[in-house]
Design an enzyme around this catalytic site. Structure first.
Site, PDB file in Angstrom:
ATOM      1  CD  GLU A   1      -2.739  -0.822   1.957  1.00  0.00           C
ATOM      2  OE1 GLU A   1      -3.004   0.424   2.724  1.00  0.00           O
ATOM      3  OE2 GLU A   1      -3.725  -1.699   2.384  1.00  0.00           O
TER       4      GLU A   1
HETATM    5  C1  BMA Z   1      -4.651  -3.146   4.678  1.00  0.00           C
HETATM    6  C2  BMA Z   1      -3.655  -3.979   5.751  1.00  0.00           C
HETATM    7  C3  BMA Z   1      -2.691  -3.073   6.840  1.00  0.00           C
HETATM    8  C4  BMA Z   1      -3.915  -2.684   7.388  1.00  0.00           C
HETATM    9  C5  BMA Z   1      -5.353  -3.233   7.278  1.00  0.00           C
HETATM   10  C6  BMA Z   1      -6.370  -3.174   7.999  1.00  0.00           C
HETATM   11  O1  BMA Z   1      -4.484  -2.031   4.053  1.00  0.00           O
HETATM   12  O2  BMA Z   1      -2.668  -4.005   4.368  1.00  0.00           O
HETATM   13  O3  BMA Z   1      -2.102  -2.035   6.877  1.00  0.00           O
HETATM   14  O4  BMA Z   1      -3.814  -3.561   9.004  1.00  0.00           O
HETATM   15  O5  BMA Z   1      -5.808  -2.984   6.311  1.00  0.00           O
HETATM   16  O6  BMA Z   1      -6.668  -1.417   7.506  1.00  0.00           O
END
Ligand code: BMA
Length: 868
Positions: free
Chosen positions: A424
């Site tokens: 991300e």
């Molecule tokens: C995603 C993951 C984490 C996070 C999850 C829940 O984007 O990559 O960064 O814990 O969402 O928010």
């Protein structure tokens, strides 16, 4: 020779204090915990009281004698499998440094070591102070998950807190430590590549990197032990700094994922290299490999650009979840813990696990288990959700050294399917657009430098990040190309029905939070009377507004209960139902959609989270539901207000002649509509096998208080079933069923439970006071006039009576109810109106548009890859 330095060490707060007992591998928190200097940070509010630990420097010390046999070697290396993180190592006053927790550190101590009273110390700098100091010198973008500036330290990001993890940034020698003694030379690396020929044979190319300490000639031999016990050998020939040989396997036994194989354990070949000098064996390495091809198909197709894994040329629908560190203090993760999580993944019929980029790279034991079980591994590089200072040359060097070490360690594993640059970062990049150098260096590193290095070391596919589009900041999270993270449901408060609008090519993150098992809640609330807001409950919810969101989704499906414990049930039910609905939607659209990896398999501490298995290994409803929705051959109902479509989902490579029975019934089992079809189910495809309008049902049951059930059977044996309520639970007026249970206990401690119900029983949940082992099935529906049998292996000897008294059966009809539709709607509205929620809801409302041709035409790379 290997001289082990694990075990008893001493440690102290570097500035003051006396040395105290320590254990290596371990860390400052676990050592302080053992000495009762801190209280368990997983319980109550103790995490807060333990924050001082990370603000201190800690020194570890071991005094030891070195055996004669060790000292007689030409070269002595001090090896640390893992040092976390920035530290100074002192061996009898010779100083070394380490600054990266993701690979092994090795120091030449040939001249530093003596026979008696060697003093080895490792002084760790405070990660918290170091990150702050580095930030003062080099500003980084704001971190949403804990302290800003932590990106300066190559250490698991989740140590500093995440939306499912506590803030406990440990320091310590978290891997094995030993001295290696070598003479003549040593093997630095062993690599095997495979070329699959058209006739099915495989050519293995084996190569070993060698470090030569003197001028004596070295020689190497290679062998491969086949699963059938036969052995293939070759003499190594010299090349560069090592040896290589080719070995031909005429009739290989191929490695498959489980649904494409008839074996529970995949065939593994053992590759061996032996290094000799002076007629004696000097060093050797053994590694297991599996013979297969694995690739990610990203060709253009009718929907845009494909994103589909192919194993031995066969397309694979990826079914799985993301794996996060199984404990905040990773040295407490035993092999048995890893086994349990792999068993949970297998239980849930997963064929892929994604190692998420904010934790650790997969360790060897985990990979070995995946190799054996036929689970594909998607490996992120350890970068998550933040801007990393990749424009600093020393920093980048450390990242590339790390990448090289990790690639070399993992590349022989057959289960490793994909390298992914980061988690991300790209989708966060627009937020720090004003910090130009972060944008530029992020693209450079993940789109050019890292893949270039990777290409020189491994032939696997690579994507620059997850999610990913077709080029830097183009096309991520859209439906016609790449990989997506769909957080509109949960973070954006969209209804779970939103998933059905998305025809993603691959979804590697989506999910809904739930509370863990009640026993787990009871453990961390430490006996307190808890509700959504008590301090311990609030501190065990790391996602901003998370408990409110659990309530929001719960009240969308169920009436408001009067007991808090009912919320635990509701939260798990809703989580399982939402994830199932998405997974089945994408499986129904197989070919266009090629994977569903939910967030997240497991937890690193006891908490409310998206996990399917809680920290103590207790399965939530999701883990059981996944067993059904990820089943390789099964049936799925696409329901809507207008009617039903029934699909056969087949991820096996076998064509089946099957029978479909579809019924809509009243809660007492009275059949309103019935259809029966003979169907040929094509291999490895999803196929619509029935369509039925709602009118026929409406005529007979105006309120639509009924259920639909589809059963697919092959040779008279049920291969899969799907059940859906015509109206959501809160409008369904579920009858209160009378559930009969009979129990049997066999000599080996297996409890067999047979259940039957007078009325349709929704969401039947079994729970035992005495045993946490999973049931063979749980959280299922029981149809009237049928019985369901499940088993549970008890871990201690109990009498039948004890086991029976400990067993509880709960259904959705047992939930309490308070308030009414209006008050529930008000509660939901007040949650929605929280600024963080409505903003995120509005922001994520529409389906992102497809990649725009105008943009495509501007970018050469995209043009080549997508433009017709
Ligand atoms: C995603 C993951 C984490 C996070 C999850 C829940 O984007 O990559 O960064 O814990 O969402 O928010």
């Amino acid at each position: 020779m290997k001289f082990n330095l694990n075990g008893k060490w001493e440690f102290k707060n570097s500035e003051d204090g006396e040395y105290m007992d320590a254990t290596v591998p371990g860390c400052n928190y676990t050592d302080l915990l053992a000495l009762k200097k801190i209280s368990d940070p997983f319980i109550g509010l103790n995490e807060k009281d333990a924050q001082w630990v990370a603000e201190k420097e800690w020194t570890y010390r071991k005094i030891f004698d070195a055996p004669e046999a060790l000292l007689s070697h030409d070269r002595l290396y001090l090896c640390f499998k893992r040092l976390d993180t920035v530290c100074e190592i002192n061996v009898n006053d010779k100083i070394f440094h380490a600054e990266n927790a993701f690979y092994e550190w090795r120091y030449d101590i040939t001249d530093a070591i003596k026979e008696k009273d060697n003093i080895l110390t490792v002084r760790f700098f405070s990660p918290v102070l170091l990150a702050a100091a580095a930030y003062a010198v080099c500003k980084t973008p704001l971190n949403n998950n804990g302290q800003t500036g932590i990106v300066h330290i190559r250490k698991p990001a989740c140590h500093f807190g995440w939306d499912w993890a506590p803030t406990l940034p440990l320091s310590g020698i978290t891997g094995d430590v030993y001295i290696e003694g070598h003479s003549y030379g040593r093997i630095t690396d062993f690599h095997i590549t495979q070329k699959h020929n058209y006739d099915g044979s495989v050519m293995l190319s084996l190569s070993a990197g060698v470090e030569n300490f003197g001028d004596k000639p070295l020689s190497a031999t290679f062998s491969v032990m086949c699963p059938d016990g036969s052995e293939l050998n070759a003499e190594g020939i010299n090349f560069d700094n090592g040896f290589k040989a080719d070995i031909f396997v005429l009739k290989p036994e191929l490695w498959w994922t489980r649904e494409l194989s008839d074996k529970d354990k995949q065939p593994l070949y053992e590759a061996i290299v032996s290094l000799s000098a002076d007629g004696k064996l000097q060093d050797g390495k053994i590694t297991k490999i599996g013979l297969r091809t694995i690739s990610l198909n990203r060709d253009k197709d009718e929907y845009g650009q494909n994103f589909s894994f192919e194993l031995n040329g066969v397309k694979v629908f990826a079914k799985g979840a993301s794996y996060v560190p199984a404990d905040s203090f990773m040295t407490r993760i035993s092999n048995a813990d890893v086994d349990k999580l792999i068993s949970a993944a297998l239980f849930s019929n997963m064929n892929m696990l994604r190692i998420w980029g904010g934790g650790y790279y997969a360790d060897d034991y985990f990979m070995d288990r995946c190799d054996e079980a036929g689970i594909l591994v998607w490996q992120d590089f350890m970068f998550a959700c933040q801007g990393y200072p990749l424009f600093l040359s020393e920093y980048k060097k450390s990242c590339l050294t790390e990448a090289e070490a990790v690639i070399k360690r993992l590349r022989n594993h057959p289960s490793l399917a994909l390298w992914c640059g980061n988690n991300e970062i790209e989708q966060m990049s627009p937020v720090w657009y004003y910090m130009k150098k972060y944008i530029v260096s992020t693209e450079d590193y993940f789109y050019f430098e890292l893949p270039k290095l990777l290409k020189s070391l491994d032939d696997r596919d690579y994507i620059a990040g997850s999610p990913v589009g077709v080029a830097y900041m183009y096309g991520f999270n859209r439906d016609n190309a790449g990989d997506t993270h769909l957080w509109q449901v949960w973070h954006g408060l969209q209804s779970p029905s939103y998933y059905r609008k998305r025809f993603t090519r691959f979804c590697s993150e989506y999910g809904l939070e739930s509370f863990p098992d009640e026993k787990t809640v009871a453990a961390y609330t430490d006996g307190e009377d808890y509700n959504f807001k008590t301090p311990a409950m609030a501190s065990h919810q790391k996602c901003r507004g998370g408990n409110g969101k659990i309530k929001y989704y719960g009240l969308g499906r169920f009436n408001r209960p009067s007991r808090f414990t009912d919320y635990v049930y509701i939260s798990q039910f809703c989580q399982a139902a939402a994830v199932k609905d998405a997974a089945e939607h994408w499986r129904r659209n197989k070919g266009r959609c090629n994977g569903a990896l939910y967030w997240q398999l497991n937890d690193c501490w006891p908490t409310a989270s998206w996990a399917g298995v809680d920290y103590y290994g207790r399965y939530k409803a999701l883990c059981y539901e996944a067993k059904r929705f990820f089943k390789p051959l099964t049936v799925s109902i696409e329901d809507s207000d207008g009617g039903f479509y029934v699909y056969a989902l087949n991820d096996t490579n076998i064509e089946y002649n099957a029978k479909l029975t579809f019924k809509v019934c009243n809660y007492d089992g009275k059949v309103l509509v019935e259809k029966e079809n003979d169907v040929t189910i094509k291999a490895n495809e999803s196929q619509k096998i029935l369509g039925l309008g709602m009118a026929a049902v409406r005529i007979q049951n105006r309120h639509l208080r009924a259920y639909a059930v589809a059963v697919l059977s092959v040779d008279g044996i049920e291969a899969g079933r799907a059940i859906c309520l015509i109206r959501k639970e809160k409008y369904a007026k579920l009858p209160k069923p009378e559930i009969d249970k009979t129990l049997e206990l066999s000599e080996d401690g297996t409890l067999t439970i047979t259940l039957s119900s007078d009325y349709f029983a929704r969401g039947v949940r079994l729970d035992s006071d005495v045993c946490d082992n999973p049931f063979s099935d749980n959280w299922f529906d029981i149809l009237p006039s049928e019985s369901v049998t499940v088993t549970q292996k008890l871990d201690k000897a109990y009498s039948l009576e004890e086991a029976e008294n400990a067993l509880h059966v709960f259904t959705a009809a047992d939930l309490t109810k308070k308030g009414n539709a209006f008050t529930d709607a008000l509660i939901r509205l007040s949650i929605y109106l929280k600024p963080v929620n409505w903003f995120s809801h509005l922001f994520t409302k529409g389906v992102p548009r497809n990649i725009n041709k105008r943009i495509i035409n501007n970018v050469e790379y995209i043009k080549e890859n997508l433009d017709e």
